[in-house]
Design an enzyme around this catalytic site. Structure first.
Site, PDB file in Angstrom:
ATOM      1  CG  ASP A  38      -2.910  -7.444  -2.886  1.00  0.00           C
ATOM      2  OD1 ASP A  38      -3.195  -8.140  -1.895  1.00  0.00           O
ATOM      3  OD2 ASP A  38      -2.397  -6.314  -2.803  1.00  0.00           O
ATOM      4  CG  MET A  40      -7.940  -8.839  -5.847  1.00  0.00           C
ATOM      5  SD  MET A  40      -8.447  -7.124  -5.799  1.00  0.00           S
ATOM      6  CE  MET A  40      -7.349  -6.506  -4.519  1.00  0.00           C
ATOM      7  CG  HIS A  70      -3.901 -10.966   0.313  1.00  0.00           C
ATOM      8  ND1 HIS A  70      -4.248  -9.645   0.579  1.00  0.00           N
ATOM      9  CD2 HIS A  70      -4.940 -11.710   0.770  1.00  0.00           C
ATOM     10  CE1 HIS A  70      -5.436  -9.618   1.153  1.00  0.00           C
ATOM     11  NE2 HIS A  70      -5.887 -10.844   1.271  1.00  0.00           N
ATOM     12  N   GLY A 146     -10.171  -5.744  -1.794  1.00  0.00           N
ATOM     13  CA  GLY A 146     -10.728  -5.514  -3.128  1.00  0.00           C
ATOM     14  C   GLY A 146     -10.044  -4.379  -3.859  1.00  0.00           C
ATOM     15  CG  PHE A 147     -11.328  -1.663  -4.865  1.00  0.00           C
ATOM     16  CD1 PHE A 147     -11.247  -1.635  -6.254  1.00  0.00           C
ATOM     17  CD2 PHE A 147     -12.441  -2.244  -4.273  1.00  0.00           C
ATOM     18  CE1 PHE A 147     -12.268  -2.158  -7.039  1.00  0.00           C
ATOM     19  CE2 PHE A 147     -13.471  -2.785  -5.044  1.00  0.00           C
ATOM     20  CZ  PHE A 147     -13.378  -2.736  -6.433  1.00  0.00           C
ATOM     21  N   GLY A 149      -5.804   1.926  -1.953  1.00  0.00           N
ATOM     22  CA  GLY A 149      -6.110   3.333  -1.739  1.00  0.00           C
ATOM     23  C   GLY A 149      -7.278   3.606  -0.801  1.00  0.00           C
ATOM     24  N   GLY A 180      -3.637  -2.688   4.258  1.00  0.00           N
ATOM     25  CA  GLY A 180      -4.754  -1.828   3.868  1.00  0.00           C
ATOM     26  C   GLY A 180      -4.654  -0.451   4.498  1.00  0.00           C
ATOM     27  N   GLY A 181      -4.481   0.566   3.675  1.00  0.00           N
ATOM     28  CA  GLY A 181      -4.413   1.936   4.192  1.00  0.00           C
ATOM     29  C   GLY A 181      -3.176   2.211   5.021  1.00  0.00           C
ATOM     30  N   GLY A 201       0.597  -0.330  -0.489  1.00  0.00           N
ATOM     31  CA  GLY A 201       0.517  -0.175  -1.938  1.00  0.00           C
ATOM     32  C   GLY A 201       0.701   1.272  -2.329  1.00  0.00           C
ATOM     33  CB  SER A 202      -1.729   4.090  -2.343  1.00  0.00           C
ATOM     34  OG  SER A 202      -2.768   3.184  -2.496  1.00  0.00           O
TER      35      SER A 202
HETATM   36  C1  DX5 Z   1      -6.560  -4.803  -0.596  1.00  0.00           C
HETATM   37  C2  DX5 Z   1      -5.208  -5.449  -0.786  1.00  0.00           C
HETATM   38  C3  DX5 Z   1      -4.082  -4.600  -0.278  1.00  0.00           C
HETATM   39  C4  DX5 Z   1      -4.044  -3.267  -0.946  1.00  0.00           C
HETATM   40  C5  DX5 Z   1      -3.123  -2.332  -0.249  1.00  0.00           C
HETATM   41  O1  DX5 Z   1      -7.545  -5.634  -1.079  1.00  0.00           O
HETATM   42  O2  DX5 Z   1      -5.133  -6.674  -0.122  1.00  0.00           O
HETATM   43  O3  DX5 Z   1      -2.861  -5.285  -0.331  1.00  0.00           O
HETATM   44  O4  DX5 Z   1      -3.651  -3.359  -2.269  1.00  0.00           O
HETATM   45  O5  DX5 Z   1      -3.193  -1.113  -0.906  1.00  0.00           O
HETATM   46  P1  DX5 Z   1      -3.126   0.232  -0.068  1.00  0.00           P
HETATM   47  O6  DX5 Z   1      -1.839   0.210   0.688  1.00  0.00           O
HETATM   48  O7  DX5 Z   1      -3.179   1.298  -1.095  1.00  0.00           O
HETATM   49  O8  DX5 Z   1      -4.311   0.245   0.866  1.00  0.00           O
HETATM   50 ZN    ZN Z   2      -3.161  -7.703   0.154  1.00  0.00          ZN
END
Ligand code: DX5
Ligand code: ZN
Length: 226
Positions: A38, A40, A70, A146-147, A149, A180-181, A201-202
């Protein structure tokens, strides 16, 4: 095209950046097939991560699995070149982050790597219509980028279903990724809707045993997809 075999792509965003090489190594040894990277810029999204140097470092460290970049940056073309030269295998970008979507896809392809377009939760699949025969991957965001979790937005499942039908109806293979999630429960929902690539991610990096987690992901996805 028949649905492709599922891929688990841990997002480095939730890894411990102070030991990124060994973290990535550990999830690959635990069964992850890709690494989701990722990027950003604190402009396109209100957060800042890492650039192409870190991608290059992972390659030099010995990571050989596909790196799925990404881009959450604007503009995209300079970073496309940087990541192509740093060992990326896929580069995806948000359509509103470039003035010339086809041109940016072509730039990715010129480097012999695969190109993806990303759909935010409120962006309809139809925006892809003019580019469907150009992309190798569609990344459906199930949170606003953006984030890490954040909570999964279930309304995007309808879009995944519609995209699955369109991909199946055409001859070229296109990966259908969800980001995402994603956890064990939401991965099952996304797999049943037709996703074949699962970014998490998380739900991976925040667990103590990566192999156990990734195996659980694979089992639930295989059950849900059949
Ligand atoms: C969000 C990112 C995702 C994110 C996934 O902006 O593109 O790749 O890090 O993280 P989790 O799985 O924790 O939602
Ligand atoms: Zn991503």
């Amino acid at each position: 095209m028949p649905q492709q075999s599922p891929i688990i792509a841990p997002s480095i965003l939730s890894a411990n950046f102070a030991k990124l090489g060994s973290e990535v190594d550990a999830v690959v040894k635990a069964g992850a097939q890709w690494i989701h990277f990722d990027v950003m810029d604190n402009h396109y999204v209100p957060n800042l991560t890492v650039g192409a140097m870190v991608c290059r470092s992972l390659r030099e460290y010995g990571i050989t699995v596909p790196i799925d970049v990404h881009l959450m940056v604007k503009p995209v073309d300079n970073l496309i070149k940087d990541f192509a030269n740093a060992g990326a295998d896929y580069i995806s970008f948000h359509p509103d982050a470039t003035d010339n979507i086809s041109g940016s896809i072509q730039l990715i392809h010129n480097h012999q790597i695969k190109a993806g377009l990303v759909l935010n939760p409120d962006v309809p699949a139809e925006i892809l219509d003019p580019f469907f025969d150009q992309v190798d991957l569609i990344l459906v965001m199930s949170v606003y980028p953006g984030f890490a979790g954040q909570a999964f937005i279930p309304e995007v499942l309808q879009k995944v279903k519609a995209l699955r039908q369109r991909i199946d109806a055409q001859k070229r293979s296109i990966r259908l990724s969800i980001d995402g999630g994603i956890n064990i429960e939401t991965a099952a929902l996304a797999a049943a809707a037709g996703a074949d690539t699962f970014v998490a991610g998380s739900a991976i990096f925040k667990t103590p045993n990566y192999a156990k987690t990734i195996t659980a992901f694979k089992n639930i996805i295989n059950q849900a997809a059949n």
